[in-house]
Write a protein that holds these residues in place. Structure first.
Motif, PDB file in Angstrom:
ATOM      1  N   ALA A  29       0.827  -1.201   0.000  1.00  0.00           N
ATOM      2  CA  ALA A  29       0.000   0.000   0.000  1.00  0.00           C
ATOM      3  C   ALA A  29       0.868   1.260   0.000  1.00  0.00           C
ATOM      4  O   ALA A  29       0.604   2.222  -0.734  1.00  0.00           O
ATOM      5  CB  ALA A  29      -0.925  -0.010   1.218  1.00  0.00           C
ATOM      6  N   ALA A  30       1.918   1.256   0.812  1.00  0.00           N
ATOM      7  CA  ALA A  30       2.817   2.408   0.876  1.00  0.00           C
ATOM      8  C   ALA A  30       3.556   2.609  -0.441  1.00  0.00           C
ATOM      9  O   ALA A  30       3.733   3.738  -0.913  1.00  0.00           O
ATOM     10  CB  ALA A  30       3.807   2.237   2.023  1.00  0.00           C
ATOM     11  N   LEU A  32       2.624   1.634  -3.520  1.00  0.00           N
ATOM     12  CA  LEU A  32       1.717   2.113  -4.567  1.00  0.00           C
ATOM     13  C   LEU A  32       1.416   3.599  -4.401  1.00  0.00           C
ATOM     14  O   LEU A  32       1.351   4.342  -5.377  1.00  0.00           O
ATOM     15  CB  LEU A  32       0.426   1.296  -4.549  1.00  0.00           C
ATOM     16  CG  LEU A  32       0.555  -0.180  -4.950  1.00  0.00           C
ATOM     17  CD1 LEU A  32      -0.787  -0.887  -4.828  1.00  0.00           C
ATOM     18  CD2 LEU A  32       1.116  -0.330  -6.357  1.00  0.00           C
ATOM     19  N   GLU A  33       1.252   4.036  -3.160  1.00  0.00           N
ATOM     20  CA  GLU A  33       0.992   5.453  -2.900  1.00  0.00           C
ATOM     21  C   GLU A  33       2.180   6.315  -3.334  1.00  0.00           C
ATOM     22  O   GLU A  33       2.024   7.444  -3.775  1.00  0.00           O
ATOM     23  CB  GLU A  33       0.710   5.666  -1.410  1.00  0.00           C
ATOM     24  CG  GLU A  33       0.317   7.086  -1.063  1.00  0.00           C
ATOM     25  CD  GLU A  33      -0.061   7.247   0.397  1.00  0.00           C
ATOM     26  OE1 GLU A  33      -0.124   8.397   0.864  1.00  0.00           O
ATOM     27  OE2 GLU A  33      -0.282   6.220   1.073  1.00  0.00           O
ATOM     28  N   ALA A  34       3.392   5.750  -3.222  1.00  0.00           N
ATOM     29  CA  ALA A  34       4.604   6.479  -3.594  1.00  0.00           C
ATOM     30  C   ALA A  34       4.981   6.273  -5.057  1.00  0.00           C
ATOM     31  O   ALA A  34       6.014   6.780  -5.509  1.00  0.00           O
ATOM     32  CB  ALA A  34       5.760   6.056  -2.697  1.00  0.00           C
ATOM     33  N   GLY A  35       4.178   5.507  -5.791  1.00  0.00           N
ATOM     34  CA  GLY A  35       4.468   5.271  -7.196  1.00  0.00           C
ATOM     35  C   GLY A  35       5.611   4.309  -7.436  1.00  0.00           C
ATOM     36  O   GLY A  35       6.309   4.395  -8.448  1.00  0.00           O
TER      37      GLY A  35
END
Length: 228
Positions: A29-30, A32-35
């Motif tokens: 999740a972290a 994906l949020e950071a690309g």
């Protein structure tokens, strides 16, 4: 933020409690949020996992609570090997439950060690260590949160020392080693033959998971807190 090119390799999504779909690992999740690109494998040492690592061709791998055993083939891929962030002052508290076990055993101080991963269980050369005091009444969940933040700091210091070519490898003293395996749900049963202090430590060490419990007749009681 440090300018490194990163890809994440983690566990597959798992079923949520009570079967409400799938939950992704927090690191996914972290990422994906950071690309950041994410790869998920049931076994990283299988052919597809090895192939994905080789395709990324990392200069360095970093693991933290990865939950899988890396093969020699995995470890030979990166130029600088694999650095593991471990939640104890090695060689004490090797294994899957260093945070819980330190509290259960009544330790007053624990910490974080970065180490070079080998094919043993937390047996590789140590790199950097930082101590952390265990606070009175602190649970395993609370201590894990503080250790995770300390671990991030120690990892960045380790990477900086590696880049500056001043990183020192220290062999572990096998005579000082101790090993604590993964805790299972049934391990939370309280033994009332122990002292009050030992019981309090046990309840704290088992909180929040799997939770300490006992039986009153046929009724199972969960202990949320204990005072010695």
């Amino acid at each position: 933020e440090q300018g490194h090119e990163i890809e994440v390799f983690t566990q597959p999504d798992r079923p949520r409690d009570r079967g409400h779909g799938l939950a992704m690992p927090p690191v996914k999740a972290a990422a994906l949020e950071a690309g950041i690109a994410v790869h998920q494998f049931e076994r990283i040492k299988n052919e597809e996992g090895v192939r994905a690592l080789k395709d990324f061709a990392p200069e360095l791998m970093v693991t933290a609570a990865f939950g899988q055993i890396l093969s020699r083939e995995n470890l030979e891929i990166p130029k600088y090997g694999c650095i593991n962030v471990h939640g104890s002052l090695l060689p004490k508290y090797r294994g899957a439950s260093p945070v819980q076990s330190a509290i259960i055993n009544g330790e007053k101080v624990t910490g974080v060690t970065t180490m070079l991963t080998d094919i043993g269980m937390d047996t590789g050369d140590m790199l950097l260590k930082r101590e952390l005091e265990i606070l009175p009444g602190e649970t395993a969940g609370e201590l894990f949160e503080r250790l995770s933040r300390l671990g991030a700091e120690v990892l960045l210091d380790t990477l900086k020392a590696l880049e500056e070519n001043v990183l020192i490898r220290i062999k572990q003293d096998e005579n000082q080693a101790s090993y604590y395996p993964m805790i299972k749900k049934e391990d939370g049963l309280i033994c009332f033959n122990k002292t009050p202090v030992q019981i309090e430590n046990f309840v704290r060490g088992m909180t929040p998971w799997p939770g300490a419990y006992c039986f009153l007749g046929e009724e199972r009681l969960k202990a949320g807190k204990a005072l010695p």
